[in-house]
Design an enzyme around this catalytic site. Structure first.
Site, PDB file in Angstrom:
ATOM      1  N   HIS B  57       0.842  -1.202   0.000  1.00  0.00           N
ATOM      2  CA  HIS B  57       0.000   0.000   0.000  1.00  0.00           C
ATOM      3  C   HIS B  57       0.876   1.251   0.000  1.00  0.00           C
ATOM      4  O   HIS B  57       1.390   1.676   1.036  1.00  0.00           O
ATOM      5  CB  HIS B  57      -0.906   0.001   1.243  1.00  0.00           C
ATOM      6  CG  HIS B  57      -1.903   1.105   1.253  1.00  0.00           C
ATOM      7  ND1 HIS B  57      -3.148   0.965   1.851  1.00  0.00           N
ATOM      8  CD2 HIS B  57      -1.891   2.365   0.755  1.00  0.00           C
ATOM      9  CE1 HIS B  57      -3.827   2.091   1.708  1.00  0.00           C
ATOM     10  NE2 HIS B  57      -3.068   2.952   1.060  1.00  0.00           N
ATOM     11  N   HIS B  59       1.681   5.173  -2.362  1.00  0.00           N
ATOM     12  CA  HIS B  59       1.277   6.120  -3.405  1.00  0.00           C
ATOM     13  C   HIS B  59       2.555   6.664  -4.049  1.00  0.00           C
ATOM     14  O   HIS B  59       3.314   7.376  -3.394  1.00  0.00           O
ATOM     15  CB  HIS B  59       0.452   7.260  -2.804  1.00  0.00           C
ATOM     16  CG  HIS B  59      -0.776   6.771  -2.101  1.00  0.00           C
ATOM     17  ND1 HIS B  59      -1.994   6.664  -2.730  1.00  0.00           N
ATOM     18  CD2 HIS B  59      -0.974   6.338  -0.831  1.00  0.00           C
ATOM     19  CE1 HIS B  59      -2.888   6.185  -1.871  1.00  0.00           C
ATOM     20  NE2 HIS B  59      -2.293   5.978  -0.709  1.00  0.00           N
ATOM     21  N   LEU B  60       2.761   6.319  -5.297  1.00  0.00           N
ATOM     22  CA  LEU B  60       3.963   6.803  -5.984  1.00  0.00           C
ATOM     23  C   LEU B  60       3.705   8.119  -6.728  1.00  0.00           C
ATOM     24  O   LEU B  60       4.645   8.742  -7.229  1.00  0.00           O
ATOM     25  CB  LEU B  60       4.494   5.734  -6.945  1.00  0.00           C
ATOM     26  CG  LEU B  60       5.035   4.464  -6.275  1.00  0.00           C
ATOM     27  CD1 LEU B  60       5.517   3.472  -7.324  1.00  0.00           C
ATOM     28  CD2 LEU B  60       6.163   4.777  -5.301  1.00  0.00           C
ATOM     29  N   ASP B 149      -8.634   3.298  -3.058  1.00  0.00           N
ATOM     30  CA  ASP B 149      -8.032   3.928  -1.876  1.00  0.00           C
ATOM     31  C   ASP B 149      -7.997   5.450  -1.975  1.00  0.00           C
ATOM     32  O   ASP B 149      -7.705   6.020  -3.018  1.00  0.00           O
ATOM     33  CB  ASP B 149      -6.618   3.420  -1.668  1.00  0.00           C
ATOM     34  CG  ASP B 149      -6.043   3.929  -0.365  1.00  0.00           C
ATOM     35  OD1 ASP B 149      -6.684   3.719   0.673  1.00  0.00           O
ATOM     36  OD2 ASP B 149      -4.980   4.571  -0.393  1.00  0.00           O
ATOM     37  N   HIS B 176     -10.784   0.887   1.360  1.00  0.00           N
ATOM     38  CA  HIS B 176     -10.584   2.070   2.200  1.00  0.00           C
ATOM     39  C   HIS B 176     -11.910   2.300   2.924  1.00  0.00           C
ATOM     40  O   HIS B 176     -12.913   2.614   2.293  1.00  0.00           O
ATOM     41  CB  HIS B 176     -10.219   3.257   1.308  1.00  0.00           C
ATOM     42  CG  HIS B 176     -10.197   4.581   2.008  1.00  0.00           C
ATOM     43  ND1 HIS B 176      -9.041   5.310   2.186  1.00  0.00           N
ATOM     44  CD2 HIS B 176     -11.179   5.328   2.568  1.00  0.00           C
ATOM     45  CE1 HIS B 176      -9.323   6.437   2.822  1.00  0.00           C
ATOM     46  NE2 HIS B 176     -10.610   6.473   3.058  1.00  0.00           N
ATOM     47  N   HIS B 229      -5.318   0.127   5.992  1.00  0.00           N
ATOM     48  CA  HIS B 229      -4.965   1.015   7.112  1.00  0.00           C
ATOM     49  C   HIS B 229      -5.941   1.011   8.301  1.00  0.00           C
ATOM     50  O   HIS B 229      -6.572   2.006   8.613  1.00  0.00           O
ATOM     51  CB  HIS B 229      -4.719   2.456   6.638  1.00  0.00           C
ATOM     52  CG  HIS B 229      -5.660   2.985   5.598  1.00  0.00           C
ATOM     53  ND1 HIS B 229      -7.019   2.952   5.743  1.00  0.00           N
ATOM     54  CD2 HIS B 229      -5.421   3.551   4.395  1.00  0.00           C
ATOM     55  CE1 HIS B 229      -7.577   3.485   4.675  1.00  0.00           C
ATOM     56  NE2 HIS B 229      -6.629   3.840   3.832  1.00  0.00           N
ATOM     57  N   ASP B 302       1.589   2.894   3.614  1.00  0.00           N
ATOM     58  CA  ASP B 302       0.684   3.965   3.184  1.00  0.00           C
ATOM     59  C   ASP B 302       1.495   5.239   2.880  1.00  0.00           C
ATOM     60  O   ASP B 302       1.100   6.352   3.236  1.00  0.00           O
ATOM     61  CB  ASP B 302      -0.406   4.255   4.220  1.00  0.00           C
ATOM     62  CG  ASP B 302      -1.576   5.029   3.600  1.00  0.00           C
ATOM     63  OD1 ASP B 302      -1.510   5.359   2.392  1.00  0.00           O
ATOM     64  OD2 ASP B 302      -2.546   5.319   4.326  1.00  0.00           O
ATOM     65  N   HIS B 306       3.483  14.431  -0.023  1.00  0.00           N
ATOM     66  CA  HIS B 306       2.861  15.702  -0.421  1.00  0.00           C
ATOM     67  C   HIS B 306       3.930  16.788  -0.401  1.00  0.00           C
ATOM     68  O   HIS B 306       4.843  16.755   0.422  1.00  0.00           O
ATOM     69  CB  HIS B 306       1.730  16.087   0.528  1.00  0.00           C
ATOM     70  CG  HIS B 306       0.529  15.205   0.416  1.00  0.00           C
ATOM     71  ND1 HIS B 306      -0.228  15.120  -0.724  1.00  0.00           N
ATOM     72  CD2 HIS B 306      -0.039  14.354   1.306  1.00  0.00           C
ATOM     73  CE1 HIS B 306      -1.214  14.261  -0.539  1.00  0.00           C
ATOM     74  NE2 HIS B 306      -1.118  13.770   0.680  1.00  0.00           N
TER      75      HIS B 306
END
Lengths: 313, 429
Positions: B57, B59-60, B149, B176, B229, B302, B306
């Protein structure tokens, strides 16, 4: 004692001594305010900028007059006509004002914590004029000033705060401030209007207004936003008034000389009955007057150390 | 060739001191002692040797949000954190909801990545919660799971059909869980801290209601569901009871849910803004217990990078999420292993065996002829986490200053050293 903080962001972080010092300074300012010619040079050469991201009449005017009575140069930005509508960030707005050598920035914002992020990013002193559901410290200070003026002390005073505690920044600031100053605070509201673990802030919780206001020295109503009815927090304004409205019968449960307070504007016959509002117990007008005195005191304290660069956080 | 000497190999049967010889992309030999060959030798005395971890899990942010992260930086950050396989969530722009997008991720990973990237496809087109994606085609092209997600599939009928349709193709569904009507204007966990810090709260019920719904849907349909999560004591309880009933449910948590509570959001610290929010001490204890008892199968990062501009703003506007690749293993070792909540085999299961099983990946571990995805951990190394040292493009982490015990010393992907002595190898920078 000196008021050494750079900013006034909330009463949560202030000490007993700091609050006491602000209230004492406000006494002097109230004296100035009551003169025929209410103009002093306390803020001569200082610049005050108000940025209101939310509508406000009394707070904005109160700050503006406070600055002008003390001879400051004051300006205000209303969001509708500012660069915010062009996508400017809060920090950029703050830095722009800062670059114009503002000494104090007064900010009201719909988001909790907005003044805090502004304060971290600008050199000017920042005053929180209300942020989200977090704090409205100047309102609480003027409330405390009014109680102290009438009752001579805050220590041991019993205060009932009735209404939408969950969404009220006024309630939060008053609870932080009053409990620090030794007052006993009760809150009364339907369970939908009470945040969790509010007791841990040092207050007693009541669902029943009659029990909450029994023998109190002060009863403080809070404004109920009409949309809360649609959001399902309360059944109706009618029912709210029946169970939580401050009417003449309820007022009799308080101490005889109890003060009735409200941050305004009042929804008549929802939070407070008109007759109670016009009774001699009502402090609503005095609160407005004292608001100017308290704000004069804060502007003075935050700017009085000479150059803005000398202010110590 | 590469020879790893004197390391303690962690397997699901225990820890054994062995030498490992790597030739090409595979492990050639494992023995008590392998004589020095003409090859690079890593002395792993006192160190733990495990298969490369699998993060199911993350986020690329590629494509669409490359200013936060991309496959180049994301895979390097993951490698530094000890991962050799990562499965990336589809909430990119465009959304990974078509074979073209799956192919994009695979192609970009081959050219830019230093570890394996496995795409997760969307459950519904554009993550809108309305129409199912072509899951068969997604699977055929390489999707290892489906998930919306970032969003809950709020329509129960759509979710039921998603579970059944995904079952048809043997695709895991990662859910999610969030009742968005309950989360409403909430910013941090609903509780003492939301009251004290003056922010609207997000109730635990907002997560638990959807966990309960998905468990019921899985039970009624006989399909399986993986809960992403998990953050509350109540969710752990629901999943525990469901597992006891034989429901096909698995779940994961992330390191911040067993190490940080909502007090980290004090002073409107946006680095501590995550979704679901950081909870309370009792939830942290329940998550740890759930991990120890096996109710929680997986520790996932996760990883949610940002940019500074998206975090250094009002709390209400700040994006939820924290970077996680480079802190996950050190935090897990510090909070779980060194506090005797989990042993090395448990760590292996949470970071490798269980994610492999859930995503239907080969799970050869450290064994002869297995692909040489290997990490070497120094379990005793003490250091302070410094976000400015992250390889990730973003630095949004509340672990700044966290005192960790244990770090990734080497990450080897298919026989190639990606991380050497705790830093990215010069060849991959």
């Amino acid at each position: 004692m000196k008021y050494m903080r750079k900013d006034l962001l909330g009463l949560r972080e202030l000490t007993f001594e700091e609050i006491d010092y602000i209230l004492s300074t406000a006494e002097l300012m109230k004296y100035i305010l009551l003169q025929d010619v209410k103009k002093t040079p306390h803020l001569n050469g200082k610049s005050i900028v108000s940025i209101f991201y939310e509508n406000s009449t009394r707070t904005k005017l109160s700050f503006d007059l406070a600055a002008k009575y003390l001879s400051a140069t004051s300006c205000s930005i209303s969001v509708s006509s500012s660069s915010v509508n062009k996508g400017e960030t809060l920090i950029d707005t703050g830095k722009t004002v800062d670059a114009m050598a503002a000494d104090v920035v007064i900010i009201r914002h719909p988001f909790s914590g907005a003044p805090h992020i502004m304060a971290k990013n600008v050199e000017a002193s920042v005053i929180n004029a209300g942020d989200g559901v977090n704090e409205h410290p100047t309102q609480a200070l003027l409330d405390m000033f009014t109680i102290k003026e009438e009752k001579g002390t805050l220590n041991g005073i019993k205060v009932a705060v009735v209404g939408d505690i969950l969404h009220s920044r006024v309630a939060r600031s008053n609870i932080w401030g009053l409990t620090k100053m030794g007052a006993q605070v009760r809150v009364a509201a339907p369970a939908t209007f009470l945040p969790p673990d509010i007791e841990d802030m040092g207050v007693s919780v009541y669902y029943d207004t009659d029990s909450a206001i029994k023998d109190v020295d002060v009863v403080m109503g809070l404004r109920i936003q009409r949309e809360r009815q649609k959001e399902g927090f309360i059944g109706s304004a009618y029912e709210y008034y029946r169970y939580y409205g401050i009417n003449q019968d309820r007022l009799k449960l308080c101490k005889k000389d109890a003060l009735v307070m409200h941050p305004g504007p009042v929804n008549r016959a929802v939070e407070i009955d008109s007759k109670v509002l016009s009774s001699e117990n009502s402090m609503v007008d005095q609160q407005v007057t004292n608001g100017v005195a308290v704000r004069m005191a804060l502007l003075y304290l935050l700017t009085r150390k000479g150059s803005r660069k000398d202010v110590i956080n | 060739m590469l020879l790893i000497k004197n390391g303690c190999i962690v397997t699901d049967e225990g820890v054994f001191k062995r030498d490992i010889l790597v030739e090409g992309q595979r492990i050639k030999m494992i023995a008590d002692k392998i004589d020095d060959q003409e090859c690079e030798i890593i002395d792993a005395s006192g160190k733990m040797v495990l298969p490369g971890f699998v993060d199911m899990h993350c986020h690329l942010r590629d494509p669409g949000y490359e200013y936060k992260e991309d496959i180049y930086t994301g895979t390097r950050s993951a490698a530094k954190g000890g991962f050799t396989i990562v499965a990336c969530m589809p909430n990119t722009d465009p959304v990974i909801d078509s074979k073209a997008m799956i192919e994009y991720i695979k192609a970009k990973s081959r050219t830019d990545g230093v570890i394996d990237v496995l795409p997760i496809g969307a459950i519904t087109r554009r993550l809108e919660g309305k129409r199912l994606t072509d899951m068969g085609e997604l699977k055929e092209h390489g999707a290892v799971a489906v998930s919306d997600d970032g969003f809950s599939v709020s329509n129960s009928m759509i979710m039921q059909n998603a579970l059944l349709y995904a079952k048809t193709f043997g695709l895991p569904v990662i859910s999610h869980c969030e009742d968005t009507q309950l989360t409403s204007e909430g910013l941090i966990n609903l509780g003492r801290d939301s009251t004290f810090f003056g922010m609207m709260g997000i109730s635990k019920a907002a997560e638990e209601i959807m966990v309960a719904r998905d468990v019921i849907l899985a039970e009624n349909t006989g399909a399986s569901v993986h809960i992403a999560h998990v953050s509350t004591e109540g969710s752990v309880d629901i999943i525990r009871r469901a597992k006891q009933r034989g429901v096909h449910v698995t779940c994961e948590t992330a390191p911040h849910y067993f190490s940080l509570d909502s007090s980290y959001a004090r002073d409107f610290n946006t680095d501590a803004k995550v979704n679901p929010p950081l909870r309370e001490k009792s939830d942290i204890d329940a998550i740890k217990k759930g991990l120890r008892e096996g109710v929680i199968d997986v520790i996932a990062t996760d990883h949610a990078p940002h940019s500074e501009d998206e975090k250094n703003i009002e709390f209400q506007l700040a994006k939820p999420g924290m970077v996680g690749f480079e802190t996950a293993v050190p935090v897990a070792l510090t909070e779980l292993l060194h506090k005797n909540m989990l042993d090395w085999t448990d760590i292996l299961n949470k970071f490798y065996c269980n994610p492999c099983k859930i995503l239907n990946l080969k799970c050869d571990g450290i064994s002869t002829q297995a692909v040489a995805d290997i990490i070497i951990i120094d379990p005793e190394y003490r250091y302070e986490i410094k976000t400015e040292e992250f390889v990730s493009k973003s630095k949004n982490s509340p672990y700044q200053g966290y005192k960790a015990k244990g770090r990734i010393l080497y990450t080897i992907n298919k026989g190639r050293i990606i991380v050497r002595d705790g830093e990215l190898d010069r060849e991959v920078i």
